[in-house]
Design a protein around this motif. Structure first.
Motif, PDB file in Angstrom:
ATOM      1  N   VAL A  45     -64.436  26.991 -30.954  1.00  0.00           N
ATOM      2  CA  VAL A  45     -63.808  25.609 -30.809  1.00  0.00           C
ATOM      3  C   VAL A  45     -63.536  24.986 -29.489  1.00  0.00           C
ATOM      4  N   PHE A  46     -64.105  23.965 -29.236  1.00  0.00           N
ATOM      5  CA  PHE A  46     -63.678  23.307 -27.816  1.00  0.00           C
ATOM      6  C   PHE A  46     -62.582  22.320 -27.712  1.00  0.00           C
ATOM      7  N   GLU A  47     -61.829  22.516 -26.868  1.00  0.00           N
ATOM      8  CA  GLU A  47     -60.578  21.850 -26.698  1.00  0.00           C
ATOM      9  C   GLU A  47     -60.558  21.125 -25.107  1.00  0.00           C
ATOM     10  N   VAL A  48     -59.894  19.892 -25.133  1.00  0.00           N
ATOM     11  CA  VAL A  48     -59.948  19.198 -23.692  1.00  0.00           C
ATOM     12  C   VAL A  48     -58.377  19.833 -23.209  1.00  0.00           C
ATOM     13  N   ASP A  49     -58.663  20.018 -21.881  1.00  0.00           N
ATOM     14  CA  ASP A  49     -57.326  20.665 -21.186  1.00  0.00           C
ATOM     15  C   ASP A  49     -57.154  19.807 -19.882  1.00  0.00           C
ATOM     16  N   LEU A  85     -62.276  31.296 -31.619  1.00  0.00           N
ATOM     17  CA  LEU A  85     -62.345  31.324 -30.210  1.00  0.00           C
ATOM     18  C   LEU A  85     -62.172  29.887 -29.663  1.00  0.00           C
ATOM     19  N   ILE A  86     -60.998  29.646 -28.781  1.00  0.00           N
ATOM     20  CA  ILE A  86     -60.831  28.224 -28.274  1.00  0.00           C
ATOM     21  C   ILE A  86     -61.213  28.399 -26.858  1.00  0.00           C
ATOM     22  N   LEU A  87     -62.098  27.455 -26.600  1.00  0.00           N
ATOM     23  CA  LEU A  87     -62.665  27.317 -25.117  1.00  0.00           C
ATOM     24  C   LEU A  87     -62.144  26.072 -24.541  1.00  0.00           C
ATOM     25  N   LYS A  88     -61.470  26.016 -23.406  1.00  0.00           N
ATOM     26  CA  LYS A  88     -60.718  24.923 -22.682  1.00  0.00           C
ATOM     27  C   LYS A  88     -61.922  24.162 -21.669  1.00  0.00           C
ATOM     28  N   PRO A  90     -62.583  20.425 -19.468  1.00  0.00           N
ATOM     29  CA  PRO A  90     -61.994  19.345 -18.573  1.00  0.00           C
ATOM     30  C   PRO A  90     -62.495  18.173 -19.741  1.00  0.00           C
ATOM     31  N   ALA A  91     -61.973  16.972 -19.561  1.00  0.00           N
ATOM     32  CA  ALA A  91     -62.272  15.760 -20.304  1.00  0.00           C
ATOM     33  C   ALA A  91     -63.671  15.209 -19.580  1.00  0.00           C
ATOM     34  N   GLY A  92     -64.441  14.854 -20.519  1.00  0.00           N
ATOM     35  CA  GLY A  92     -65.667  14.233 -19.941  1.00  0.00           C
ATOM     36  C   GLY A  92     -66.899  15.397 -19.931  1.00  0.00           C
ATOM     37  N   THR A  93     -66.532  16.423 -20.660  1.00  0.00           N
ATOM     38  CA  THR A  93     -67.502  17.783 -20.885  1.00  0.00           C
ATOM     39  C   THR A  93     -68.470  17.384 -21.980  1.00  0.00           C
ATOM     40  N   ILE A  94     -69.724  17.389 -21.638  1.00  0.00           N
ATOM     41  CA  ILE A  94     -70.858  17.142 -22.701  1.00  0.00           C
ATOM     42  C   ILE A  94     -71.418  18.589 -22.956  1.00  0.00           C
ATOM     43  N   ILE A  95     -71.393  18.905 -24.356  1.00  0.00           N
ATOM     44  CA  ILE A  95     -72.005  20.282 -24.934  1.00  0.00           C
ATOM     45  C   ILE A  95     -73.400  19.818 -25.465  1.00  0.00           C
ATOM     46  N   LYS A  96     -74.362  20.415 -24.821  1.00  0.00           N
ATOM     47  CA  LYS A  96     -75.694  20.288 -25.351  1.00  0.00           C
ATOM     48  C   LYS A  96     -76.199  21.569 -26.057  1.00  0.00           C
ATOM     49  N   ASP A  97     -77.339  21.559 -26.662  1.00  0.00           N
ATOM     50  CA  ASP A  97     -78.151  22.634 -27.071  1.00  0.00           C
ATOM     51  C   ASP A  97     -78.875  23.095 -25.935  1.00  0.00           C
ATOM     52  N   ALA A  98     -78.894  24.416 -25.462  1.00  0.00           N
ATOM     53  CA  ALA A  98     -79.565  24.518 -24.148  1.00  0.00           C
ATOM     54  C   ALA A  98     -81.128  24.479 -24.433  1.00  0.00           C
ATOM     55  N   LYS A  99     -81.687  24.515 -25.616  1.00  0.00           N
ATOM     56  CA  LYS A  99     -83.120  24.480 -25.865  1.00  0.00           C
ATOM     57  C   LYS A  99     -83.602  23.248 -25.835  1.00  0.00           C
ATOM     58  N   THR A 100     -83.131  22.283 -26.612  1.00  0.00           N
ATOM     59  CA  THR A 100     -83.495  20.854 -26.615  1.00  0.00           C
ATOM     60  C   THR A 100     -82.971  19.955 -25.919  1.00  0.00           C
ATOM     61  N   GLU A 101     -81.473  20.313 -25.205  1.00  0.00           N
ATOM     62  CA  GLU A 101     -80.772  19.477 -24.254  1.00  0.00           C
ATOM     63  C   GLU A 101     -80.226  18.087 -25.119  1.00  0.00           C
ATOM     64  N   ASP A 106     -69.344  15.167 -27.182  1.00  0.00           N
ATOM     65  CA  ASP A 106     -69.024  14.683 -25.931  1.00  0.00           C
ATOM     66  C   ASP A 106     -67.337  14.598 -25.996  1.00  0.00           C
ATOM     67  N   MET A 107     -66.830  15.480 -25.239  1.00  0.00           N
ATOM     68  CA  MET A 107     -65.269  15.719 -25.154  1.00  0.00           C
ATOM     69  C   MET A 107     -64.757  14.793 -24.263  1.00  0.00           C
ATOM     70  N   SER A 108     -64.491  13.469 -24.855  1.00  0.00           N
ATOM     71  CA  SER A 108     -64.372  12.186 -24.156  1.00  0.00           C
ATOM     72  C   SER A 108     -63.545  11.563 -25.115  1.00  0.00           C
ATOM     73  N   GLY A 109     -62.540  10.564 -24.642  1.00  0.00           N
ATOM     74  CA  GLY A 109     -61.910   9.519 -25.515  1.00  0.00           C
ATOM     75  C   GLY A 109     -60.975  10.379 -26.599  1.00  0.00           C
ATOM     76  N   SER A 110     -61.099  10.046 -27.838  1.00  0.00           N
ATOM     77  CA  SER A 110     -60.503  10.460 -28.698  1.00  0.00           C
ATOM     78  C   SER A 110     -60.584  11.981 -29.234  1.00  0.00           C
ATOM     79  N   ASN A 111     -61.940  12.362 -28.590  1.00  0.00           N
ATOM     80  CA  ASN A 111     -62.348  13.548 -29.019  1.00  0.00           C
ATOM     81  C   ASN A 111     -61.931  14.829 -28.554  1.00  0.00           C
ATOM     82  N   ARG A 112     -60.766  15.237 -28.616  1.00  0.00           N
ATOM     83  CA  ARG A 112     -59.966  16.016 -27.839  1.00  0.00           C
ATOM     84  C   ARG A 112     -60.138  17.415 -28.275  1.00  0.00           C
ATOM     85  N   ARG A 113     -60.842  17.733 -29.500  1.00  0.00           N
ATOM     86  CA  ARG A 113     -60.752  19.017 -30.189  1.00  0.00           C
ATOM     87  C   ARG A 113     -62.052  19.077 -31.331  1.00  0.00           C
TER      88      ARG A 113
END
Length: 428
Positions: A45-49, A85-88, A90-101, A106-113
């Motif tokens: 799980v990714f969470e905005v801190d 597994l909780i990974l903290k 910052p707001a604005g972090t984009i999570i991409k698949d490393a192979k295809t990018e 997008d951990m932004s706006g209302s997407n906090r978790r």
């Protein structure tokens, strides 16, 4: 250390295996199956801190794993669920698949978790496989395998206003003067190696977020220096303030600087040049009293293009009120929400697809070959030498839709089916 990008490997928790056991009590000599189910594996799980603003925590560690679920126990006891597994980030972090990018989240706006990888399901204990004909099943279902994925984390700062300009023109000083930010300030090039954010308070309580984007250099759009790392932070901003050295303390030409920066912005993304711009002619405290030649040239060059020029001094505070008022007015007119990038890739769907099976007819041998992780797992815990085990095997083929798909592919009675080391003739 500047850290707005990291590549890490994620792994969810494996599901706990189901348990094989039978009741063993003093007055129950032939007790039935009582093997419990395995526990579910932990999710990733990714969470905005809001207390962090870099990805430095992920620069020196590559692998992150959730906890596996525990195996089921006797007396119908379920295995314990694995810890998530909780990974903290910052707001604005984009999570991409490393192979295809491709963007996963997008951990932004209302997407906090957001759950990125699901833990494996726990396997069923042998109590679930008891039937009227098979009252003492000696097998249980293994837990579902964990999901593993390499991801690329990228931080794209979320700010209403971005301060752009060459190094050492006073962006950090301006930010510290008008917001609650406390950036490190020194008279050296590239003092700022990561974006700093601050909130500008207004009289009516409707403030806005301002970011000091690290200094750009010519060739930044081609990746020279830390160009790409800096330029991507401007993508989310709604208004850009060009900060220039109006006093030419280091002999720079403010007009040439603005043209150079706009060239880099346009080369990186044409959309950046469509954003509203304002020019903050800084260091007016170092300009001789009454000398306004530089300001006149700036206005004559850029105001016909709709870009207003405001002479300021970040040190003395001269002109800051007028600048901020103009920025706030511009933001109110735009009424545009910050960019939030939409997902392009779902690793969970990809994983589920991998859990399926394939059916292929090999004409040369006249054999239907059925393979896949589900088939392999099932064969691992099924005793096909017993009649009861084979009945369970047939039930599995029917419930999974394998028999139906074989018929759709034209299988006839007496045709051969091969599943790894197992071969049998097909009969309805």
């Amino acid at each position: 250390m500047f850290a707005d990008k990291a590549k890490i490997i994620l792994k969810s928790g494996k599901g706990g295996d189901g348990h094989v056991s039978f009741r063993r009590e003093k007055y129950v000599p032939n007790g039935g199956p009582d093997g419990g189910d395995g526990g579910k594996g932990g999710d990733v799980v990714f969470e905005v801190d809001d207390s962090i603003n870099t990805l430095s925590d992920y620069r020196h560690k590559r692998k992150f794993s959730a906890q596996a679920g525990e195996e089921g126990q006797k007396r119908n006891c379920h295995g314990k669920k694995g810890s998530d597994l909780i990974l903290k980030v910052p707001a604005g972090t984009i999570i991409k698949d490393a192979k295809t990018e491709k963007i996963i989240a997008d951990m932004s706006g209302s997407n906090r978790r957001q759950i990125i990888l699901y833990g494996g399901k726990g396997g069923l204990g042998n109590q679930h496989f008891a039937t009227s004909k098979m009252q003492a099943p000696k097998y249980a279902q293994p837990g579902q395998e964990a999901m593993e994925l390499e991801v690329l984390l990228e931080l794209k700062v979320i700010a209403d206003v971005g301060l752009v300009g060459f190094p050492n023109v006073g962006k950090s000083t301006l930010l510290s003067r008008v917001t609650n930010a406390q950036p490190k300030i020194a008279n050296y090039h590239f003092t700022t190696l990561q974006p700093n954010l601050g909130v500008v308070e207004s009289d009516n309580g409707e403030g806005f977020v301002m970011a000091d984007i690290p200094g750009l250099i010519e060739g930044a759009s081609e990746g020279i220096g830390l160009g790409h790392e800096f330029l991507k932070h401007i993508e989310r901003t709604r208004v850009m303030i060009h900060v220039v050295d109006a006093a030419s303390v280091e002999g720079r030409d403010p007009i040439a600087d603005i043209h150079a920066i706009n060239k880099e912005l346009g080369a990186y993304s044409a959309k950046l040049l469509q954003k509203p711009q304002i020019i903050a002619a800084n260091k007016m405290d170092a300009v001789y009293s009454g000398e306004s030649e530089v300001i006149d040239k700036l206005k004559a060059t850029f105001e016909p293009e709709g870009i207003a020029v405001y002479p300021i001094s970040a040190v003395s505070g001269q002109g800051l009120k007028e600048l901020l008022y103009a920025v706030k007015k511009l933001l109110d007119e735009i009424q545009e929400e910050p960019i939030v990038y939409q997902p392009e890739y779902d690793p969970t769907a990809h994983y589920e697809k991998g859990e399926a099976y394939t059916i292929e007819f090999q004409a040369k041998e006249g054999v239907y070959v059925v393979e896949g992780p589900k088939i392999e797992k099932m064969l691992g815990y099924t005793n096909l030498e017993s009649e009861r085990g084979f009945l369970f095997f047939q039930k599995f083929l029917k419930e999974q839709g394998i028999l139906k798909e074989l018929e759709e592919k034209g299988i006839q009675e007496g045709d051969t089916v091969r599943m790894y080391d197992l071969e049998f003739d097909y009969y309805k």
